[in-house]
Design a protein around this motif. Structure first.
Motif, PDB file in Angstrom:
ATOM      1  N   GLU A   1      15.887   8.924   0.003  1.00 46.30           N
ATOM      2  CA  GLU A   1      16.546   8.127  -0.949  1.00 46.30           C
ATOM      3  C   GLU A   1      16.175   6.849  -1.109  1.00 46.30           C
ATOM      4  OE1 GLU A   1      19.117   8.792  -2.790  1.00 46.30           O
ATOM      5  OE2 GLU A   1      20.092  10.535  -1.958  1.00 46.30           O
ATOM      6  N   TYR A   2      16.436   6.019  -2.091  1.00 45.16           N
ATOM      7  CA  TYR A   2      15.953   4.830  -2.607  1.00 45.16           C
ATOM      8  C   TYR A   2      17.106   3.842  -2.877  1.00 45.16           C
ATOM      9  CZ  TYR A   2      13.425   8.663  -3.897  1.00 45.16           C
ATOM     10  OH  TYR A   2      13.004  10.231  -3.787  1.00 45.16           O
ATOM     11  N   VAL A   3      16.998   2.697  -2.351  1.00 48.99           N
ATOM     12  CA  VAL A   3      17.969   1.386  -2.552  1.00 48.99           C
ATOM     13  C   VAL A   3      17.093   0.492  -3.185  1.00 48.99           C
ATOM     14  CG1 VAL A   3      19.897   2.456  -1.564  1.00 48.99           C
ATOM     15  CG2 VAL A   3      18.381   0.927  -0.412  1.00 48.99           C
ATOM     16  N   GLU A   4      17.893  -0.454  -4.144  1.00 46.39           N
ATOM     17  CA  GLU A   4      17.120  -1.742  -4.698  1.00 46.39           C
ATOM     18  C   GLU A   4      17.831  -2.760  -4.116  1.00 46.39           C
ATOM     19  OE1 GLU A   4      16.539  -4.166  -8.672  1.00 46.39           O
ATOM     20  OE2 GLU A   4      16.585  -2.098  -8.957  1.00 46.39           O
ATOM     21  N   LEU A   5      17.415  -3.188  -2.955  1.00 47.88           N
ATOM     22  CA  LEU A   5      18.322  -4.323  -2.185  1.00 47.88           C
ATOM     23  C   LEU A   5      17.105  -5.210  -1.585  1.00 47.88           C
ATOM     24  CD1 LEU A   5      21.011  -2.270  -0.316  1.00 47.88           C
ATOM     25  CD2 LEU A   5      21.214  -3.758  -2.475  1.00 47.88           C
ATOM     26  N   ASP A   6      17.792  -6.373  -0.931  1.00 48.52           N
ATOM     27  CA  ASP A   6      16.774  -7.437  -0.544  1.00 48.52           C
ATOM     28  C   ASP A   6      16.893  -7.681   0.946  1.00 48.52           C
ATOM     29  OD1 ASP A   6      15.172  -9.964  -0.077  1.00 48.52           O
ATOM     30  OD2 ASP A   6      15.609 -10.327  -2.316  1.00 48.52           O
ATOM     31  N   LEU A   7      15.387  -7.741   1.711  1.00 45.26           N
ATOM     32  CA  LEU A   7      15.576  -7.870   2.837  1.00 45.26           C
ATOM     33  C   LEU A   7      16.401  -9.331   3.444  1.00 45.26           C
ATOM     34  CD1 LEU A   7      14.242  -7.327   5.999  1.00 45.26           C
ATOM     35  CD2 LEU A   7      12.262  -8.455   5.053  1.00 45.26           C
ATOM     36  N   ARG A   8      16.231  -9.995   2.505  1.00 47.14           N
ATOM     37  CA  ARG A   8      16.971 -11.428   2.819  1.00 47.14           C
ATOM     38  C   ARG A   8      18.525 -11.305   3.011  1.00 47.14           C
ATOM     39  NH1 ARG A   8      14.183 -14.902  -1.912  1.00 47.14           N
ATOM     40  NH2 ARG A   8      14.568 -12.855  -2.803  1.00 47.14           N
TER      41      ARG A   8
ATOM     42  N   VAL B   1      13.538   1.535  12.172  1.00 46.14           N
ATOM     43  CA  VAL B   1      13.432   0.290  10.954  1.00 46.14           C
ATOM     44  C   VAL B   1      11.902  -0.027  11.059  1.00 46.14           C
ATOM     45  CG1 VAL B   1      13.975  -1.923  10.284  1.00 46.14           C
ATOM     46  CG2 VAL B   1      15.636  -0.313  11.082  1.00 46.14           C
ATOM     47  N   LEU B   2      11.478   0.202   9.739  1.00 46.48           N
ATOM     48  CA  LEU B   2       9.988  -0.137   9.405  1.00 46.48           C
ATOM     49  C   LEU B   2       9.752  -1.538   8.681  1.00 46.48           C
ATOM     50  CD1 LEU B   2       8.685   3.196   8.300  1.00 46.48           C
ATOM     51  CD2 LEU B   2       9.170   2.417  10.853  1.00 46.48           C
ATOM     52  N   LEU B   3       9.123  -2.387   9.182  1.00 50.01           N
ATOM     53  CA  LEU B   3       9.111  -3.820   8.475  1.00 50.01           C
ATOM     54  C   LEU B   3       7.594  -4.154   8.210  1.00 50.01           C
ATOM     55  CD1 LEU B   3      11.870  -6.066  10.150  1.00 50.01           C
ATOM     56  CD2 LEU B   3      12.131  -4.939   7.662  1.00 50.01           C
ATOM     57  N   ILE B   4       6.941  -3.105   7.362  1.00 48.32           N
ATOM     58  CA  ILE B   4       5.484  -3.259   7.158  1.00 48.32           C
ATOM     59  C   ILE B   4       5.052  -4.350   6.071  1.00 48.32           C
ATOM     60  CG2 ILE B   4       3.681  -1.719   6.792  1.00 48.32           C
ATOM     61  CD1 ILE B   4       5.362  -0.855   9.158  1.00 48.32           C
ATOM     62  N   ALA B   5       4.323  -5.150   6.829  1.00 46.11           N
ATOM     63  CA  ALA B   5       3.815  -6.211   5.825  1.00 46.11           C
ATOM     64  C   ALA B   5       4.837  -6.851   4.865  1.00 46.11           C
ATOM     65  CB  ALA B   5       2.500  -5.466   5.078  1.00 46.11           C
ATOM     66  N   VAL B   6       6.098  -7.079   5.354  1.00 41.27           N
ATOM     67  CA  VAL B   6       7.034  -7.786   4.498  1.00 41.27           C
ATOM     68  C   VAL B   6       7.661  -8.959   4.991  1.00 41.27           C
ATOM     69  CG1 VAL B   6       8.786  -6.439   5.602  1.00 41.27           C
ATOM     70  CG2 VAL B   6       9.018  -7.252   3.250  1.00 41.27           C
TER      71      VAL B   6
ATOM     72  N   PHE C   1      14.453   7.462   9.166  1.00 36.12           N
ATOM     73  CA  PHE C   1      13.642   6.228   8.864  1.00 36.12           C
ATOM     74  C   PHE C   1      14.300   5.356   7.786  1.00 36.12           C
ATOM     75  CE2 PHE C   1      11.024   9.287  10.774  1.00 36.12           C
ATOM     76  CZ  PHE C   1      10.243   8.736  11.598  1.00 36.12           C
ATOM     77  N   LEU C   2      14.311   3.901   8.209  1.00 40.03           N
ATOM     78  CA  LEU C   2      14.616   2.937   7.034  1.00 40.03           C
ATOM     79  C   LEU C   2      13.408   1.982   7.013  1.00 40.03           C
ATOM     80  CD1 LEU C   2      17.075   1.527   5.389  1.00 40.03           C
ATOM     81  CD2 LEU C   2      17.596   0.287   7.304  1.00 40.03           C
ATOM     82  N   ASP C   3      12.829   2.276   5.882  1.00 39.21           N
ATOM     83  CA  ASP C   3      11.767   1.594   5.498  1.00 39.21           C
ATOM     84  C   ASP C   3      11.935   0.561   4.371  1.00 39.21           C
ATOM     85  OD1 ASP C   3       9.080   0.545   4.859  1.00 39.21           O
ATOM     86  OD2 ASP C   3       8.629   2.481   3.535  1.00 39.21           O
ATOM     87  N   ILE C   4      12.102  -1.002   4.913  1.00 35.53           N
ATOM     88  CA  ILE C   4      12.511  -2.072   4.135  1.00 35.53           C
ATOM     89  C   ILE C   4      11.181  -2.715   3.612  1.00 35.53           C
ATOM     90  CG2 ILE C   4      13.910  -4.271   4.097  1.00 35.53           C
ATOM     91  CD1 ILE C   4      15.374  -2.912   6.329  1.00 35.53           C
ATOM     92  N   GLY C   5      11.314  -2.771   2.207  1.00 33.63           N
ATOM     93  CA  GLY C   5       9.947  -3.453   1.757  1.00 33.63           C
ATOM     94  C   GLY C   5       8.930  -2.573   1.529  1.00 33.63           C
ATOM     95  N   THR C   6       9.206  -1.229   0.860  1.00 33.53           N
ATOM     96  CA  THR C   6       8.264  -0.104   0.918  1.00 33.53           C
ATOM     97  C   THR C   6       7.143  -0.453   0.093  1.00 33.53           C
ATOM     98  OG1 THR C   6       8.213   2.140   0.343  1.00 33.53           O
ATOM     99  CG2 THR C   6       9.820   1.187  -0.875  1.00 33.53           C
ATOM    100  N   GLY C   7       7.329  -1.011  -0.897  1.00 36.13           N
ATOM    101  CA  GLY C   7       6.169  -1.099  -2.083  1.00 36.13           C
ATOM    102  C   GLY C   7       6.346   0.157  -2.961  1.00 36.13           C
ATOM    103  N   ILE C   8       5.236  -0.066  -3.810  1.00 39.35           N
ATOM    104  CA  ILE C   8       4.892   1.057  -4.718  1.00 39.35           C
ATOM    105  C   ILE C   8       4.407   2.576  -4.164  1.00 39.35           C
ATOM    106  CG2 ILE C   8       3.737   1.579  -6.896  1.00 39.35           C
ATOM    107  CD1 ILE C   8       4.107  -1.168  -7.808  1.00 39.35           C
ATOM    108  N   PRO C   9       4.830   3.479  -4.338  1.00 39.18           N
ATOM    109  CA  PRO C   9       4.356   4.827  -3.583  1.00 39.18           C
ATOM    110  C   PRO C   9       2.840   4.805  -3.686  1.00 39.18           C
ATOM    111  CG  PRO C   9       6.308   5.298  -5.029  1.00 39.18           C
ATOM    112  CD  PRO C   9       5.860   3.846  -5.296  1.00 39.18           C
ATOM    113  N   THR C  10       2.440   5.067  -2.295  1.00 37.52           N
ATOM    114  CA  THR C  10       0.968   5.410  -2.239  1.00 37.52           C
ATOM    115  C   THR C  10       0.723   6.595  -1.082  1.00 37.52           C
ATOM    116  OG1 THR C  10       0.347   2.918  -2.801  1.00 37.52           O
ATOM    117  CG2 THR C  10      -1.282   4.459  -1.559  1.00 37.52           C
ATOM    118  N   SER C  11       0.414   7.746  -1.449  1.00 35.23           N
ATOM    119  CA  SER C  11       0.278   8.897  -0.737  1.00 35.23           C
ATOM    120  C   SER C  11      -0.742   8.475   0.432  1.00 35.23           C
ATOM    121  CB  SER C  11       0.076  10.204  -1.439  1.00 35.23           C
ATOM    122  OG  SER C  11       0.100  11.297  -0.888  1.00 35.23           O
ATOM    123  N   PRO C  12      -0.286   9.186   1.608  1.00 30.45           N
ATOM    124  CA  PRO C  12       0.826   9.556   2.042  1.00 30.45           C
ATOM    125  C   PRO C  12       1.764   8.348   2.378  1.00 30.45           C
ATOM    126  CG  PRO C  12      -0.571   9.832   4.018  1.00 30.45           C
ATOM    127  CD  PRO C  12      -1.491   9.203   2.794  1.00 30.45           C
ATOM    128  N   ASN C  13       3.228   8.598   2.070  1.00 31.78           N
ATOM    129  CA  ASN C  13       4.012   7.492   2.666  1.00 31.78           C
ATOM    130  C   ASN C  13       5.114   8.021   3.578  1.00 31.78           C
ATOM    131  OD1 ASN C  13       5.538   5.138   2.081  1.00 31.78           O
ATOM    132  ND2 ASN C  13       5.152   5.225  -0.094  1.00 31.78           N
TER     133      ASN C  13
END
Length: 283
Positions: free
Chosen positions: A136-143, A166-171, A84-96
């Protein structure tokens, strides 16, 4: 290498980037709406303005989370996806994403992507997966989709020879340039192996009454809350051009596989967002 004692910095760790707390950020505003504590005054003020204009804001946000969980549960349990590649994940909210995926597939591999440094700080501290899986986590931009797909952490974590979701959830509704938004999705899809999936949720004004639309229009004119581009059903459908939409196709978030958990708790007219999932085939 020894781990420094609590309270002491890791000399090899990258410095935490400066966070501008005076400007609202979608991830922190989202956290505020969900009852989180990782937000600032500007985020709360922005969230209150939007909720005053559209009283069902929090309902839509909560249904978006339920939709995401149903999507991931379907992909892991029924479609057999373990990447899974979750782009624009936001601040963690369980369950993620990783928690839902690894509950079904303990060896699932998940990469979270966001452009807010605060999100990354919390991701590294809170998002711990199963021993069998990878998170894993990466700080990158959808643009800049090429930067995401070429990132060394993304490539080391995900096998691009096997299907990826690829997940583009509310982004995507934070990209106000239509051509750019559709190009970004097309660029992501082009690099995915056959058998991969694309899942999107996206804000729309389609079901909103005229008086709500007018309040939101006036709010947008003030320009205090950042870019926002809701899209019509037809505009949303363009993100899936050439892809194989899964049943029930493009629909309100509460209509997408309501048989799965967590089940929707709102009516269609209370949720101003579309959702859809598609499988990527190659001829």
């Amino acid at each position: 290498m020894m781990t420094p004692p609590p309270g002491l910095p890791d000399e090899d760790a990258a410095p935490v980037p400066k966070i501008d707390t005076s400007v609202p950020h979608p991830a922190r505003r989202y956290d505020y709406w969900l009852g989180g504590k990782d937000n600032f005054a500007a985020d709360r003020a922005s969230g209150d303005r939007i909720a005053a204009a559209y009283p069902d804001t929090v309902t839509s946000i909560r249904e978006n989370r339920r939709y995401m969980q149903r999507v991931v549960r379907y992909l892991a349990a029924e479609a057999g996806i373990t990447q899974f590649l979750d782009i624009g994940t936001g601040i963690p909210t369980s369950p993620n994403v990783h928690q839902v995926a690894q509950e079904t597939a303990p060896a699932a591999r998940v990469v979270y992507v966001d452009n807010d440094p605060l999100v990354m700080v919390h991701n590294r501290a809170l998002l711990i997966g199963t021993p069998e899986g990878v998170t894993e986590y990466v700080e990158l931009d959808l643009r800049h989709p090429a930067t995401i797909l070429d990132d060394k952490t993304v490539r080391a974590t995900l096998d691009f020879g096997e299907p990826i979701a690829v997940l583009l959830i509310a982004v995507l509704h934070f990209l106000d340039d239509d051509e750019q938004a559709h190009r970004i999705v097309a660029d992501l899809v082009e690099q995915l192996p056959p058998g991969s999936y694309l899942a999107i949720s996206h804000a729309t004004y389609d079901p909103l009454p005229t008086e709500t639309l007018e309040r939101l229009r006036r709010l947008a004119e003030k320009g205090k809350d950042g870019p926002f581009r809701p899209r019509t059903r037809a505009e949303f459908e363009q993100f899936f051009t050439g892809l194989n939409l899964l049943a029930p196709g493009v629909c309100s978030l509460v209509e997408w596989r309501p048989d799965l958990d967590p089940k929707p708790q709102a009516k269609v007219e209370e949720v101003a967002a579309y959702g859809a999932v598609a499988r990527i085939e190659r001829s």
